[in-house]
Write a protein that holds these residues in place. Structure first.
Motif, PDB file in Angstrom:
ATOM      1  N   ARG A 140       0.651  -1.602   0.546  1.00  0.00           N
ATOM      2  CA  ARG A 140       0.066  -0.062  -0.102  1.00  0.00           C
ATOM      3  C   ARG A 140       1.457   1.157   0.414  1.00  0.00           C
ATOM      4  N   PHE A 141       2.099   1.008   0.644  1.00  0.00           N
ATOM      5  CA  PHE A 141       2.506   2.050   0.675  1.00  0.00           C
ATOM      6  C   PHE A 141       4.187   1.744  -0.453  1.00  0.00           C
ATOM      7  N   ALA A 142       3.715   2.613  -1.397  1.00  0.00           N
ATOM      8  CA  ALA A 142       4.769   2.145  -2.915  1.00  0.00           C
ATOM      9  C   ALA A 142       5.895   3.072  -3.226  1.00  0.00           C
ATOM     10  N   GLY A 143       6.314   3.564  -2.295  1.00  0.00           N
ATOM     11  CA  GLY A 143       7.657   4.764  -2.997  1.00  0.00           C
ATOM     12  C   GLY A 143       7.547   5.817  -1.556  1.00  0.00           C
ATOM     13  N   ILE A 144       8.623   6.102  -1.296  1.00  0.00           N
ATOM     14  CA  ILE A 144       8.758   7.293  -0.720  1.00  0.00           C
ATOM     15  C   ILE A 144      10.354   8.083  -0.334  1.00  0.00           C
ATOM     16  N   TRP A 145      10.253   9.183  -1.077  1.00  0.00           N
ATOM     17  CA  TRP A 145      11.467   9.579  -1.401  1.00  0.00           C
ATOM     18  C   TRP A 145      11.729  11.044  -0.896  1.00  0.00           C
ATOM     19  N   ARG A 146      12.988  10.830  -0.031  1.00  0.00           N
ATOM     20  CA  ARG A 146      13.371  12.756   0.529  1.00  0.00           C
ATOM     21  C   ARG A 146      13.279  14.070   0.531  1.00  0.00           C
ATOM     22  N   VAL A 147      12.913  14.961   0.563  1.00  0.00           N
ATOM     23  CA  VAL A 147      12.565  16.212   0.126  1.00  0.00           C
ATOM     24  C   VAL A 147      14.505  16.713   0.444  1.00  0.00           C
ATOM     25  N   VAL A 148      15.399  16.639  -0.501  1.00  0.00           N
ATOM     26  CA  VAL A 148      16.649  17.028   0.274  1.00  0.00           C
ATOM     27  C   VAL A 148      16.251  18.472   0.994  1.00  0.00           C
ATOM     28  N   GLY A 149      16.977  18.278   1.920  1.00  0.00           N
ATOM     29  CA  GLY A 149      17.540  19.718   2.841  1.00  0.00           C
ATOM     30  C   GLY A 149      16.149  20.483   3.680  1.00  0.00           C
ATOM     31  N   GLU A 150      15.178  19.135   3.710  1.00  0.00           N
ATOM     32  CA  GLU A 150      14.437  19.770   4.701  1.00  0.00           C
ATOM     33  C   GLU A 150      13.428  18.316   5.136  1.00  0.00           C
ATOM     34  N   TYR A 151      13.121  18.331   6.361  1.00  0.00           N
ATOM     35  CA  TYR A 151      12.816  16.659   7.068  1.00  0.00           C
ATOM     36  C   TYR A 151      11.291  16.915   6.700  1.00  0.00           C
ATOM     37  N   ALA A 152      10.938  16.484   5.598  1.00  0.00           N
ATOM     38  CA  ALA A 152       9.847  15.892   4.834  1.00  0.00           C
ATOM     39  C   ALA A 152      10.113  15.216   3.551  1.00  0.00           C
ATOM     40  N   ASN A 153       9.030  14.315   2.650  1.00  0.00           N
ATOM     41  CA  ASN A 153       8.971  13.094   1.955  1.00  0.00           C
ATOM     42  C   ASN A 153       8.584  13.757   1.087  1.00  0.00           C
ATOM     43  N   TYR A 154       8.116  12.471   0.120  1.00  0.00           N
ATOM     44  CA  TYR A 154       6.609  12.274  -0.950  1.00  0.00           C
ATOM     45  C   TYR A 154       6.631  11.528  -0.896  1.00  0.00           C
ATOM     46  N   SER A 155       5.774  11.004  -0.673  1.00  0.00           N
ATOM     47  CA  SER A 155       5.396   9.269  -0.593  1.00  0.00           C
ATOM     48  C   SER A 155       4.068   8.968  -1.365  1.00  0.00           C
ATOM     49  N   LEU A 156       3.966   7.633  -2.196  1.00  0.00           N
ATOM     50  CA  LEU A 156       3.455   7.148  -3.151  1.00  0.00           C
ATOM     51  C   LEU A 156       2.576   6.375  -2.271  1.00  0.00           C
ATOM     52  N   PHE A 157       1.065   6.189  -2.684  1.00  0.00           N
ATOM     53  CA  PHE A 157       0.891   5.561  -2.066  1.00  0.00           C
ATOM     54  C   PHE A 157      -0.629   4.538  -3.542  1.00  0.00           C
ATOM     55  N   ASP A 158      -1.187   3.213  -3.157  1.00  0.00           N
ATOM     56  CA  ASP A 158      -1.710   2.412  -3.961  1.00  0.00           C
ATOM     57  C   ASP A 158      -2.890   1.821  -3.272  1.00  0.00           C
ATOM     58  N   VAL A 159      -3.729   2.706  -2.888  1.00  0.00           N
ATOM     59  CA  VAL A 159      -5.498   2.227  -1.622  1.00  0.00           C
ATOM     60  C   VAL A 159      -6.453   2.383  -2.631  1.00  0.00           C
ATOM     61  N   ALA A 160      -7.550   1.428  -2.077  1.00  0.00           N
ATOM     62  CA  ALA A 160      -8.388   1.091  -2.656  1.00  0.00           C
ATOM     63  C   ALA A 160      -9.008   2.242  -2.997  1.00  0.00           C
ATOM     64  N   SER A 161      -9.257   3.453  -2.176  1.00  0.00           N
ATOM     65  CA  SER A 161     -10.099   4.284  -1.832  1.00  0.00           C
ATOM     66  C   SER A 161      -9.989   5.067  -0.315  1.00  0.00           C
ATOM     67  N   ASN A 162     -10.632   6.795  -1.122  1.00  0.00           N
ATOM     68  CA  ASN A 162     -10.698   8.170   0.281  1.00  0.00           C
ATOM     69  C   ASN A 162      -9.851   8.001   1.966  1.00  0.00           C
ATOM     70  N   ASP A 163     -10.537   6.666   2.089  1.00  0.00           N
ATOM     71  CA  ASP A 163     -10.841   6.591   3.055  1.00  0.00           C
ATOM     72  C   ASP A 163      -9.996   5.965   4.157  1.00  0.00           C
ATOM     73  N   GLU A 164      -9.678   5.176   3.429  1.00  0.00           N
ATOM     74  CA  GLU A 164      -8.206   3.482   3.175  1.00  0.00           C
ATOM     75  C   GLU A 164      -6.447   4.971   4.162  1.00  0.00           C
ATOM     76  N   LEU A 165      -6.602   5.804   2.400  1.00  0.00           N
ATOM     77  CA  LEU A 165      -5.446   6.138   2.881  1.00  0.00           C
ATOM     78  C   LEU A 165      -5.553   7.146   3.799  1.00  0.00           C
TER      79      LEU A 165
END
Length: 92
Positions: free
Chosen positions: A39-64
């Motif tokens: 369900r958590f298909a990928g994660i990438w750090r944002v350089v220089g920040e305490y942040a990330n971009y994450s890719l989710f593959d889920v069935a619905s808005n509610d599940e996310l």
């Protein structure tokens, strides 16, 4: 359904280093379990920040929403979610 989420983390100044370390360990365990089940298909750090971009593959808005609110550091996160659709030029 695919979703791209940007997660920015800001801890309060009075949160102890021990508590932050506990939250980070719990966050790692939670996120890796979601990665293993797909369900958590990928994660990438944002350089220089305490942040990330994450890719989710889920069935619905509610599940996310359930997944996001389950992150141990959720109380310290600002999350921006972008639903994704297949691009007509994609070969995959």
């Amino acid at each position: 359904m695919l979703y791209l989420a940007r997660m920015d983390v800001t801890f309060p100044a009075d949160l102890s280093a021990e508590r932050i370390a506990e939250l980070q360990a719990a966050e790692k365990e939670y996120s890796q379990a979601l990665q293993h089940d797909g369900r958590f298909a990928g994660i990438w750090r944002v350089v220089g920040e305490y942040a990330n971009y994450s890719l989710f593959d889920v069935a619905s808005n509610d599940e996310l929403h359930q997944i996001l609110s389950g992150f141990p550091m959720y109380a310290y996160m600002k999350v921006k979610v972008t639903p994704l659709a297949k691009h007509p030029n994609s070969i995959r």
